[in-house]
Write a protein that holds these residues in place. Structure first.
Motif, PDB file in Angstrom:
ATOM      1  N   MET A   1       5.620  -2.315  11.878  1.00 28.92           N
ATOM      2  CA  MET A   1       5.531  -2.765  10.495  1.00 28.92           C
ATOM      3  C   MET A   1       6.926  -2.904   9.912  1.00 28.92           C
ATOM      4  O   MET A   1       7.748  -2.004  10.017  1.00 28.92           O
ATOM      5  N   THR A   2       7.199  -4.040   9.315  1.00 26.64           N
ATOM      6  CA  THR A   2       8.481  -4.263   8.645  1.00 26.64           C
ATOM      7  C   THR A   2       8.335  -3.960   7.162  1.00 26.64           C
ATOM      8  O   THR A   2       7.348  -4.333   6.530  1.00 26.64           O
ATOM      9  N   LEU A   3       9.334  -3.285   6.623  1.00 29.21           N
ATOM     10  CA  LEU A   3       9.431  -3.015   5.191  1.00 29.21           C
ATOM     11  C   LEU A   3      10.810  -3.450   4.732  1.00 29.21           C
ATOM     12  O   LEU A   3      11.795  -3.287   5.457  1.00 29.21           O
ATOM     13  N   TYR A   4      10.867  -4.008   3.535  1.00 26.44           N
ATOM     14  CA  TYR A   4      12.161  -4.375   2.944  1.00 26.44           C
ATOM     15  C   TYR A   4      12.430  -3.472   1.745  1.00 26.44           C
ATOM     16  O   TYR A   4      11.505  -3.043   1.048  1.00 26.44           O
ATOM     17  N   ALA A   5      13.711  -3.207   1.490  1.00 23.47           N
ATOM     18  CA  ALA A   5      14.075  -2.399   0.326  1.00 23.47           C
ATOM     19  C   ALA A   5      15.396  -2.893  -0.239  1.00 23.47           C
ATOM     20  O   ALA A   5      16.272  -3.375   0.497  1.00 23.47           O
ATOM     21  N   ILE A   6      15.528  -2.756  -1.556  1.00 26.73           N
ATOM     22  CA  ILE A   6      16.733  -3.147  -2.281  1.00 26.73           C
ATOM     23  C   ILE A   6      17.174  -1.958  -3.132  1.00 26.73           C
ATOM     24  O   ILE A   6      16.357  -1.280  -3.748  1.00 26.73           O
ATOM     25  N   GLY A   7      18.492  -1.730  -3.181  1.00 23.31           N
ATOM     26  CA  GLY A   7      19.046  -0.577  -3.885  1.00 23.31           C
ATOM     27  C   GLY A   7      19.139  -0.751  -5.387  1.00 23.31           C
ATOM     28  O   GLY A   7      18.575  -1.682  -5.978  1.00 23.31           O
ATOM     29  N   ASP A   8      19.885   0.140  -6.030  1.00 21.91           N
ATOM     30  CA  ASP A   8      20.010   0.204  -7.485  1.00 21.91           C
ATOM     31  C   ASP A   8      20.675  -1.076  -8.015  1.00 21.91           C
ATOM     32  O   ASP A   8      21.764  -1.449  -7.567  1.00 21.91           O
ATOM     33  N   ILE A   9      20.053  -1.693  -9.028  1.00 25.53           N
ATOM     34  CA  ILE A   9      20.444  -3.018  -9.488  1.00 25.53           C
ATOM     35  C   ILE A   9      21.402  -2.962 -10.677  1.00 25.53           C
ATOM     36  O   ILE A   9      22.377  -3.719 -10.748  1.00 25.53           O
ATOM     37  N   PRO A  36       6.071  -5.690   2.568  1.00 26.52           N
ATOM     38  CA  PRO A  36       6.421  -5.317   1.190  1.00 26.52           C
ATOM     39  C   PRO A  36       7.931  -5.328   0.969  1.00 26.52           C
ATOM     40  O   PRO A  36       8.720  -5.133   1.901  1.00 26.52           O
ATOM     41  N   LEU A  37       8.312  -5.522  -0.283  1.00 27.87           N
ATOM     42  CA  LEU A  37       9.711  -5.449  -0.702  1.00 27.87           C
ATOM     43  C   LEU A  37       9.794  -4.437  -1.838  1.00 27.87           C
ATOM     44  O   LEU A  37       9.276  -4.676  -2.928  1.00 27.87           O
ATOM     45  N   VAL A  38      10.446  -3.299  -1.573  1.00 23.39           N
ATOM     46  CA  VAL A  38      10.480  -2.186  -2.519  1.00 23.39           C
ATOM     47  C   VAL A  38      11.868  -2.092  -3.156  1.00 23.39           C
ATOM     48  O   VAL A  38      12.876  -2.063  -2.452  1.00 23.39           O
ATOM     49  N   HIS A  39      11.898  -2.015  -4.475  1.00 23.62           N
ATOM     50  CA  HIS A  39      13.127  -1.783  -5.235  1.00 23.62           C
ATOM     51  C   HIS A  39      13.129  -0.316  -5.663  1.00 23.62           C
ATOM     52  O   HIS A  39      12.140   0.147  -6.246  1.00 23.62           O
ATOM     53  N   ALA A 143       4.673   3.807   2.612  1.00 17.06           N
ATOM     54  CA  ALA A 143       4.227   2.750   3.524  1.00 17.06           C
ATOM     55  C   ALA A 143       4.950   2.924   4.849  1.00 17.06           C
ATOM     56  O   ALA A 143       6.133   3.280   4.885  1.00 17.06           O
ATOM     57  N   GLY A 144       4.241   2.674   5.943  1.00 16.87           N
ATOM     58  CA  GLY A 144       4.849   2.584   7.257  1.00 16.87           C
ATOM     59  C   GLY A 144       5.728   3.735   7.672  1.00 16.87           C
ATOM     60  O   GLY A 144       6.788   3.524   8.277  1.00 16.87           O
ATOM     61  N   GLY A 145       5.355   4.963   7.352  1.00 17.37           N
ATOM     62  CA  GLY A 145       6.172   6.104   7.739  1.00 17.37           C
ATOM     63  C   GLY A 145       7.351   6.365   6.828  1.00 17.37           C
ATOM     64  O   GLY A 145       8.193   7.224   7.130  1.00 17.37           O
ATOM     65  N   CYS A 146       7.428   5.641   5.708  1.00 13.48           N
ATOM     66  CA  CYS A 146       8.507   5.821   4.734  1.00 13.48           C
ATOM     67  C   CYS A 146       7.938   6.271   3.397  1.00 13.48           C
ATOM     68  O   CYS A 146       6.809   5.930   3.038  1.00 13.48           O
ATOM     69  N   ALA A 218      16.075  -4.146   6.047  1.00 15.59           N
ATOM     70  CA  ALA A 218      14.793  -4.247   6.735  1.00 15.59           C
ATOM     71  C   ALA A 218      14.593  -2.959   7.521  1.00 15.59           C
ATOM     72  O   ALA A 218      15.509  -2.504   8.224  1.00 15.59           O
ATOM     73  N   ILE A 219      13.414  -2.361   7.388  1.00 13.41           N
ATOM     74  CA  ILE A 219      13.098  -1.091   8.034  1.00 13.41           C
ATOM     75  C   ILE A 219      11.921  -1.303   8.973  1.00 13.41           C
ATOM     76  O   ILE A 219      10.884  -1.843   8.569  1.00 13.41           O
ATOM     77  N   GLU A 220      12.080  -0.882  10.217  1.00  9.95           N
ATOM     78  CA  GLU A 220      10.998  -0.964  11.210  1.00  9.95           C
ATOM     79  C   GLU A 220      10.952   0.372  11.925  1.00  9.95           C
ATOM     80  O   GLU A 220      11.794   0.657  12.775  1.00  9.95           O
TER      81      GLU A 220
END
Length: 239
Positions: A1-9, A36-39, A143-146, A218-220
């Motif tokens: 499972m791929t997960l996306y994340a973005i840091g502090d904006i 998913p894309l998590v901020h 999600a996905g172990g995170c 990207a986290i897998e």
């Protein structure tokens, strides 16, 4: 499972748009359209366009179920100011430590106004849709172990027993704790020069608030890659 994340904006709408472009390019290359894309929060303060960031992300989240936005401590502070919380003096919020003056300016409010007029002007300037969006932001997404949070967790407590204060504000003892937390904790809040992958946590606030980049990853599983304009760059696990 791929997960996306973005840091502090921190009010950097231009950097946020560019980070979303990198995610979109990776989706196209890797066929990860459903990921998913998590901020991890801190939409506001310090940067030039907090109002633009809140409005843009509210729109994206409303139209795209893959977009997840968490609440950061700065978002909670902004909510407190809007609510007139007496425990948060305006001069503290507007000072350099928090950087709220930039947020007020982005909504067209002069931070130099006397306190009563300033509070009234701010309440009138912030759209109800922005208030509602901020009020609904969750403190954790799993999600996905995170487990995605803003600041971190209290080590030794189950993830479902964490206090809001820790999820928004913690540094010690979380940052130095080396035990497995049952999930990879993906967090921001504490700026790092570059994305840091530890055996038990992933730090992705690379200091956009202070002139640094806004990182997207990207986290897998426990493998992480930094998204760049030319593709993925693997992030090594620190010892």
């Amino acid at each position: 499972m791929t997960l996306y994340a973005i840091g502090d904006i921190h009010g950097h709408l231009d950097l946020l748009r560019a980070a979303h472009d990198r995610v979109a390019a990776d989706r196209a290359r890797m066929g990860t359209g459903a990921a998913p894309l998590v901020h991890v929060g801190d939409l506001v303060d310090r940067g030039p366009d907090s109002a633009g960031v809140v409005g843009w992300l509210a729109g994206r989240a409303a139209e795209d179920a893959r977009v997840v936005v968490l609440k950061g401590n700065h978002d909670a502070l902004f909510e407190a100011v809007l609510a007139g919380d007496p425990e948060l003096p305006l001069d503290r919020y507007l000072g350099a430590g928090i950087g709220g003056a930039a947020t007020l300016r982005s909504y067209g409010v002069d931070p130099g106004l006397p306190a009563p007029r300033l509070r009234a002007a701010l309440r009138a300037a912030v759209p109800a849709a922005h208030r509602a969006f901020l009020s609904r932001l969750p403190l954790m997404h799993r999600a996905g172990g995170c487990a995605f949070v803003h600041a971190g967790i209290r080590p030794g407590l189950p993830l479902d027993a964490q206090a809001a204060e820790d999820l928004l504000w913690i540094r010690a003892p979380f940052l130095s704790d080396r035990r497995d937390h049952g999930a990879l904790i993906v967090h921001g809040h504490t700026p790092v020069p570059e994305v840091e992958l530890h055996p038990n946590r992933l730090a992705i606030d690379t200091g956009a608030a202070f002139g640094g980049p806004l990182s997207a990853v990207a986290i897998e599983g426990r493998a992480v890659a930094l998204l760049t304009p030319t593709g993925r760059v693997p992030v090594r696990v620190l010892p």
